[in-house]
Design a protein around this motif. Sequence first.
Motif, PDB file in Angstrom:
ATOM      1  N   GLU A   1       1.020  10.142  -4.229  1.00 26.19           N
ATOM      2  CA  GLU A   1       0.199  10.571  -3.093  1.00 26.19           C
ATOM      3  C   GLU A   1       1.050  10.918  -1.879  1.00 26.19           C
ATOM      4  OE1 GLU A   1      -2.550   7.364  -2.458  1.00 26.19           O
ATOM      5  OE2 GLU A   1      -3.606   7.751  -4.332  1.00 26.19           O
ATOM      6  N   ILE A   2       2.185  10.243  -1.739  1.00 24.36           N
ATOM      7  CA  ILE A   2       3.095  10.484  -0.620  1.00 24.36           C
ATOM      8  C   ILE A   2       4.527  10.384  -1.121  1.00 24.36           C
ATOM      9  CG2 ILE A   2       1.516   9.594   1.151  1.00 24.36           C
ATOM     10  CD1 ILE A   2       3.261   7.021   1.192  1.00 24.36           C
TER      11      ILE A   2
ATOM     12  N   LYS B   1       1.969   6.466  -7.080  1.00 27.97           N
ATOM     13  CA  LYS B   1       0.884   7.339  -7.543  1.00 27.97           C
ATOM     14  C   LYS B   1       1.133   8.813  -7.217  1.00 27.97           C
ATOM     15  CE  LYS B   1      -3.371   5.908  -7.500  1.00 27.97           C
ATOM     16  NZ  LYS B   1      -4.689   5.506  -6.973  1.00 27.97           N
TER      17      LYS B   1
ATOM     18  N   ARG C   1       2.455   1.600  -3.492  1.00 27.44           N
ATOM     19  CA  ARG C   1       1.453   2.092  -4.435  1.00 27.44           C
ATOM     20  C   ARG C   1       1.247   3.591  -4.273  1.00 27.44           C
ATOM     21  NH1 ARG C   1      -3.277   3.551  -3.421  1.00 27.44           N
ATOM     22  NH2 ARG C   1      -3.465   2.394  -1.493  1.00 27.44           N
ATOM     23  N   ARG C   2       1.165   4.065  -3.032  1.00 28.43           N
ATOM     24  CA  ARG C   2       0.931   5.493  -2.789  1.00 28.43           C
ATOM     25  C   ARG C   2       2.116   6.345  -3.237  1.00 28.43           C
ATOM     26  NH1 ARG C   2      -0.707   6.550   3.006  1.00 28.43           N
ATOM     27  NH2 ARG C   2      -1.304   8.558   2.134  1.00 28.43           N
TER      28      ARG C   2
ATOM     29  N   SER D   1       0.831  -1.211   0.000  1.00 24.40           N
ATOM     30  CA  SER D   1       0.000   0.000   0.000  1.00 24.40           C
ATOM     31  C   SER D   1       0.865   1.261   0.000  1.00 24.40           C
ATOM     32  CB  SER D   1      -0.950   0.006   1.205  1.00 24.40           C
ATOM     33  OG  SER D   1      -0.210  -0.043   2.415  1.00 24.40           O
ATOM     34  N   THR D   2       1.971   1.241   0.731  1.00 23.17           N
ATOM     35  CA  THR D   2       2.885   2.383   0.756  1.00 23.17           C
ATOM     36  C   THR D   2       3.558   2.540  -0.598  1.00 23.17           C
ATOM     37  OG1 THR D   2       3.279   2.077   3.120  1.00 23.17           O
ATOM     38  CG2 THR D   2       4.889   3.400   1.911  1.00 23.17           C
TER      39      THR D   2
END
Length: 85
Positions: A19-20, A17, A13-14, A10-11
């Motif tokens: 996002e972070i 993307k 992926r973020r 999940s990290t």
Amino acid sequence: MSGIGELPSSTTRRVIKGEILPVNPRQTIAFLKACCMVRHTDLEPWLAAAARAHAHLGADNEWDTAYQKLPAQVEKNRHEQKGDA
């Protein structure tokens, strides 16, 4: 589930993307390794750039420390792989 030096999917992926951003050198290195950037010559420019970006924190910030320790860590890993440890 992730192991030592790995990021949760999940990290990852973020980060991909946008996002972070990785929040510390360990997370940055884990992300770069997940992207198959595993050699010193791969990691060095990224950590150098992060150290410059965080220079306002002073010479003893965690980014600068990680960048300065990279050559020694590479040498240690090289000896461990050869069985010299």
